[in-house]
Design a protein around this motif. Structure first.
Motif, mmCIF file in Angstrom:
data_model
loop_
_atom_site.group_PDB
_atom_site.id
_atom_site.type_symbol
_atom_site.label_atom_id
_atom_site.label_comp_id
_atom_site.label_asym_id
_atom_site.label_seq_id
_atom_site.Cartn_x
_atom_site.Cartn_y
_atom_site.Cartn_z
ATOM 1 N N ASP A 1 67.565 33.925 17.578
ATOM 2 C CA ASP A 1 67.140 32.685 16.937
ATOM 3 C C ASP A 1 66.661 33.062 15.541
ATOM 4 O OD1 ASP A 1 66.346 30.110 16.356
ATOM 5 O OD2 ASP A 1 64.526 30.202 17.559
ATOM 6 N N GLY A 2 67.564 32.982 14.574
ATOM 7 C CA GLY A 2 67.232 33.447 13.225
ATOM 8 C C GLY A 2 67.144 34.959 13.231
ATOM 9 N N ARG A 3 66.016 35.483 12.779
ATOM 10 C CA ARG A 3 65.830 36.936 12.739
ATOM 11 C C ARG A 3 65.186 37.480 14.011
ATOM 12 N NH1 ARG A 3 62.946 38.464 7.323
ATOM 13 N NH2 ARG A 3 62.940 40.403 8.468
ATOM 14 N N ALA A 4 64.758 36.609 14.882
ATOM 15 C CA ALA A 4 64.053 37.043 16.096
ATOM 16 C C ALA A 4 64.898 36.746 17.334
ATOM 17 C CB ALA A 4 62.713 36.316 16.208
ATOM 18 N N PHE A 5 64.459 37.291 18.443
ATOM 19 C CA PHE A 5 65.038 36.947 19.734
ATOM 20 C C PHE A 5 64.091 35.995 20.439
ATOM 21 C CE2 PHE A 5 67.250 41.100 19.311
ATOM 22 C CZ PHE A 5 68.541 40.661 19.555
ATOM 23 N N ARG A 6 64.663 35.153 21.269
ATOM 24 C CA ARG A 6 63.891 34.317 22.188
ATOM 25 C C ARG A 6 64.191 34.816 23.590
ATOM 26 N NH1 ARG A 6 61.081 30.049 20.809
ATOM 27 N NH2 ARG A 6 61.174 29.405 18.649
ATOM 28 N N TYR A 7 63.159 34.925 24.406
ATOM 29 C CA TYR A 7 63.276 35.483 25.746
ATOM 30 C C TYR A 7 62.963 34.422 26.796
ATOM 31 C CZ TYR A 7 63.276 40.058 23.510
ATOM 32 O OH TYR A 7 63.597 41.146 22.728
ATOM 33 N N SER A 8 63.683 34.518 27.912
ATOM 34 C CA SER A 8 63.398 33.662 29.062
ATOM 35 C C SER A 8 63.605 34.476 30.330
ATOM 36 C CB SER A 8 64.289 32.422 29.066
ATOM 37 O OG SER A 8 65.647 32.789 29.089
ATOM 38 N N ALA A 9 62.954 34.050 31.389
ATOM 39 C CA ALA A 9 63.061 34.753 32.664
ATOM 40 C C ALA A 9 64.425 34.501 33.282
ATOM 41 C CB ALA A 9 61.961 34.291 33.612
ATOM 42 N N VAL A 10 64.984 35.527 33.891
ATOM 43 C CA VAL A 10 66.255 35.396 34.600
ATOM 44 C C VAL A 10 66.031 34.659 35.907
ATOM 45 C CG1 VAL A 10 68.045 36.715 35.815
ATOM 46 C CG2 VAL A 10 67.281 37.425 33.560
ATOM 47 N N SER A 11 64.908 34.894 36.529
ATOM 48 C CA SER A 11 64.648 34.358 37.849
ATOM 49 C C SER A 11 63.149 34.149 38.020
ATOM 50 C CB SER A 11 65.177 35.356 38.888
ATOM 51 O OG SER A 11 65.054 34.863 40.178
#
Length: 110
Positions: A47-57
């Motif tokens: 997302d732009g210059r950064a990463f966005r993280y989310s849980a797989v499970s």
């Protein structure tokens, strides 16, 4: 925390939620999130210059995945499963029996 978030979070957002006082290092959060991503526990997208993280499970899914990976690495799966079942209390053993009986691909003797 990530599994409870309705949207993926940047490392900065994760740090702010974990430590509003700001004592937690941004690089520590990035390193931890990267390792969780590399181990398959998180998804990420740029997302732009950064990463966005989310849980797989959710937590149950993560534990089940870990159990499956550990079992897959054992040559004597029968002994591992026998020992695991022997450690279950009667309530958990009944839950496991019910799950195996009700699983569409499994036939378990009654």
């Amino acid at each position: 925390m990530l599994s409870a978030s309705p949207e993926p979070l940047t490392p900065g957002e994760v740090r702010d939620r974990l430590d509003p006082a700001g004592a937690l290092s941004y690089s520590t959060v990035v390193t931890t999130l990267t390792r969780l991503y590399e181990n398959g526990a998180l998804q990420r997208h740029r997302d732009g210059r950064a990463f966005r993280y989310s849980a797989v499970s959710n937590a149950a899914g993560l534990v089940a995945d870990r159990m499956s990976r550990l079992l897959a690495g054992e040559p004597d799966r029968t002994s591992v499963l026998r020992r695991f079942v022997s450690t279950l209390d009667s309530g958990d053993e009944q839950i496991l029996r019910d799950l195996l009986r009700d699983h569409p691909d499994q036939k378990m003797p009654e």
